[in-house]
Enzyme design. Structure first.
Site: not given
Lengths: 402, 143
Positions: A191, A194
Site C-alpha cells: 500500500d 503515503q
C-alpha cells in the site's frame, strides 16, 4: 525554490494546511489538465472510431504509460486505473485473493494498516476460513526482523503492508518483508498511498507483486488511483467489476474478457482524472524527490523540536524526524484531539484528529485517538511556526494554567 | 459565541470540574453511549423515584464538549419526570441541529442553551448530542 505560487488554493485561502496525509493540494497545471481534457479532448475513450474518441483514448493510454514509467513497471499493461487505493486493494483481494486463498491459509498484514488495507483482507479471511495474521511494531514503530520471520511462514499466501504508515509516518522494511514472503511462496501487495507522494518508488527493484496508490495524495485529482500488478500474476486474476469495456465477446450465456489490463476496468473510465494524474507525475518529477524529502525532514524536525520545547505534548513514533515522512502524530496532555483540532481551526490551522482510519493501531498504542499534522514540500517554516504558536495556547483555551 | 469563548465560559467548567461525573448508588438504568468516530464513550446512570429522575451520573472519556454537555444535561434533568426529560432532549437536539427556538424554549434549556453555536460546527454536533441521545434512548426504552 518557491513552488507555492503554483497552487491556486494558497492564493484563495489563508489556511495553514497541515493535513497533507489525508489529501494534498493540487497545482494549477493539474486543475487545468482536467478541465482541458473536457474542453478539448472529450469523448468516450476506448470505443469510438472517430478522431475525438481516439484523442481521448490516447490521453488515457499515455497516462497509463506515464504511471508505468513513474513506478518502474515493465509494461503499461501492468497498470490498472481505479478510483483510489481502497478500490485497488479491494480489487486485489477479490480478483486474486478470492481465487487463491483457501481454508487454513495465512494472510499477513500489520497492525499499522489503514482500514483500507485491513477490511478487504478481513472479509476474505472470514469468507475462506483463512487466518488474518498481524505483524506488530516496537514502540518506535519499527517492525523487526524476527517479527517478520515469525509471522510470515509456509502457510502464508498473501502479505499486504503499507510502505509508509499513515499514523506514525514510519517506513516499513518492505524489502525484507517481500524477500521473506517470496521465500515462502506468498505474493505481496504494498500500500503506497503515503509513500508515493514522498519518495521514489521502483516496483521492479522492490520486486513487489502488487502496488496500490491514490492520485489525490500526490497532487493528482480525487477519483483516480492505481493498482500495479506483475503481468504473470494479473494473468491469473478473475475480473473485478463486470460490464462494458472489459469484454472481448459476449453471448446470452457467456462472455470472454478483454486483454490486460482492460479486463479490470469495467465501464466508462475516468480518463480526465487519469490525464490529470499524469500531469501531477510530471510536476512531482519537476520538483524532484530530493527536494521533497529535504523539505519533509526540515519541516518535521521543526514541528517535533517545537513540540518538545513546548511540553505537555506526546509525539508518537520514531525519535528521528527523518523517519516520519512528513507525518507527526501527537496528543496534548489533558485535551482531547477533537478539541485540539477545533481550537486550531479557529486560528485557520487545519490538522486531522481522530483514529486516522487505523483503529487497531490506536488500540495497540492504547490511545483512544490522536491529532496529526502532516506536511508537504509546499508548506513553509512560517506556517509551522504559526501552527506551533496556536498549539501552545490550546491548553490555556481548555482551562489549564499556562 | 466564538469557539474559544465557548470553551472558556461554559465547556471548561463542566469538563474540568464536572458536578455529575461519577457513578451513583443503585442506579435503576445504565446505558453506554458511544461516538465511534471520535472515541467519545460514556456510561450514563439514572435513578428514579416513581416517574421522576431523582439522581443521575456518568462516567467515561471523550472530548471536552461531549463531557461538558453530558454534565450540563444531568444538571437539567434531575427533578424532571420522564416526559419532561424527553421534551428537553428534543429541544436540545433541535437547537443543536440549527433549528430556531423561541425565547421560552431557550429558557427551558437553561445553561444547555449556551451550546447553541455548536450547531455551526457540524463536526462537533455529535459530541454535544452524546449525553442527550443516550438519556433519550434510556428513558424511551423504559417508558
Amino acid at each position: 525554490m518557491d513552488y507555492r505560487g503554483h497552487f491556486p488554493i494558497f492564493k484563495n485561502n489563508n489556511s495553514v494546511y497541515l493535513d497533507n496525509a489525508a489529501t494534498s493540494q493540487r497545482p494549477g497545471c493539474v486543475i487545468d489538465a482536467v478541465s482541458d481534457f473536457y474542453a478539448y479532448s472529450n469523448a468516450n475513450p476506448l470505443r469510438g472510431l472517430y478522431d475525438l474518441s481516439m484523442k481521448a483514448t490516447k490521453k488515457y493510454e499515455d497516462a497509463r504509460k506515464k504511471v508505468a514509467d513513474f513506478l518502474g513497471a515493465q509494461s503499461p499493461s501492468e497498470i490498472i486505473f481505479t478510483r483510489n487505493t481502497t478500490e485497488s486493494i479491494n480489487l486485489a483481494a477479490y480478483s486474486y485473493g478470492d481465487e487463491y486463498i483457501k481454508e487454513g491459509d495465512d494472510i499477513v498484514i500489520s497492525v499499522m494498516e489503514h482500514h483500507s488495507n485491513l477490511l478487504p483482507w478481513q472479509r476474505l479471511a472470514k469468507n475462506k476460513h483463512a487466518n488474518l495474521v498481524f505483524m506488530e511494531p516496537k514502540e518506535n514503530g519499527v517492525i523487526e526482523d524476527d517479527e517478520i520471520e515469525n509471522k510470515i511462514g509456509k502457510q502464508t499466501k498473501i502479505v499486504a503492508i503499507a510502505q509508509t504508515s499513515n499514523v506514525l509516518g514510519i517506513e516499513n522494511p518492505i524489502e525484507r518483508i517481500i524477500e521473506r514472503a517470496h521465500q515462502m511462496g506468498a505474493v505481496v501487495l504494498i500500500d503506497g498511498a503515503q509513500s508515493v507522494p514522498h519518495k521514489k518508488v521502483n516496483v521492479k527493484e522492490l520486486d513487489a507483486d502488487m502496488f496500490a496508490f491514490s492520485g489525490h495524495k500526490m497532487m493528482g485529482p480525487m477519483g483516480v488511483g492505481v493498482l500495479y500488478v506483475k503481468n504473470s500474476i494479473m494473468e491469473k486474476m478473475k475480473p473485478f467489476l463486470m460490464g462494458g469495456e472489459m469484454i472481448e465477446y459476449v453471448t446470452r450465456e457467456e462472455a470472454t474478457f478483454a486483454e490486460l489490463p482492460h479486463k479490470f476496468e469495467a465501464g466508462t473510465v475516468n480518463a480526465a482524472d487519469a490525464y490529470g494524474l499524469s500531469v501531477a507525475i510530471d510536476f512531482i518529477n519537476k520538483v524532484g524527490y530530493d527536494y521533497i524529502e529535504k523539505k519533509d525532514t526540515e519541516l518535521t524536525q521543526r514541528i517535533i523540536n517545537g513540540m518538545q520545547a513546548m511540553g505537555h505534548i506526546t509525539v508518537y513514533g520514531h525519535e528521528d524526524p527523518s523517519k516520519h515522512n512528513g507525518i507527526v502524530t501527537f496528543n496534548v496532555e489533558g485535551v482531547h484531539p477533537h478539541d485540539v483540532s477545533s481550537i486550531l481551526n479557529e486560528d485557520g490551522v487545519c490538522i486531522r484528529a481522530g483514529h486516522h482510519c487505523a483503529q487497531p493501531l490506536m488500540q495497540f498504542m492504547k490511545v483512544g485517538s490522536t491529532a496529526r499534522a502532516s506536511v508537504y514540500f509546499y508548506n513553509t517554516s512560517e506556517e509551522v511556526d504559526k501552527f506551533l504558536d496556536c498549539l501552545s495556547k490550546v491548553r490555556e483555551v481548555c482551562g489549564y494554567g499556562t | 459565541m466564538e469557539l474559544k469563548s465557548l470553551y472558556r465560559e461554559i465547556v471548561n467548567e463542566h469538563n474540568l470540574r464536572p458536578s455529575h461525573k461519577a457513578a451513583i448508588e443503585n442506579p435503576d438504568l445504565v446505558l453506554r453511549g458511544v461516538n465511534p468516530s471520535c472515541g467519545d464513550d460514556i456510561s450514563l446512570q439514572l435513578k428514579f423515584e416513581g416517574d421522576v429522575i431523582s439522581d443521575a451520573g456518568f462516567v467515561g472519556t471523550g472530548c471536552a464538549i461531549s463531557q461538558a454537555s453530558a454534565d450540563i444535561m444531568i444538571d437539567n434533568i434531575i427533578g424532571l419526570n420522564k416526559e419532561e426529560a424527553l421534551k428537553q432532549a428534543e429541544l436540545f437536539m433541535s437547537m443543536i441541529k440549527g433549528e430556531a427556538l423561541s425565547e421560552i424554549q431557550f429558557d427551558e434549556l437553561g445553561e444547555a442553551s449556551a451550546l447553541q453555536d455548536i450547531s455551526h460546527m457540524p463536526a462537533r454536533v455529535k459530541c454535544a448530542e452524546l449525553g442527550w441521545r443516550t438519556m433519550k434512548e434510556m428513558v424511551e426504552k423504559n417508558n
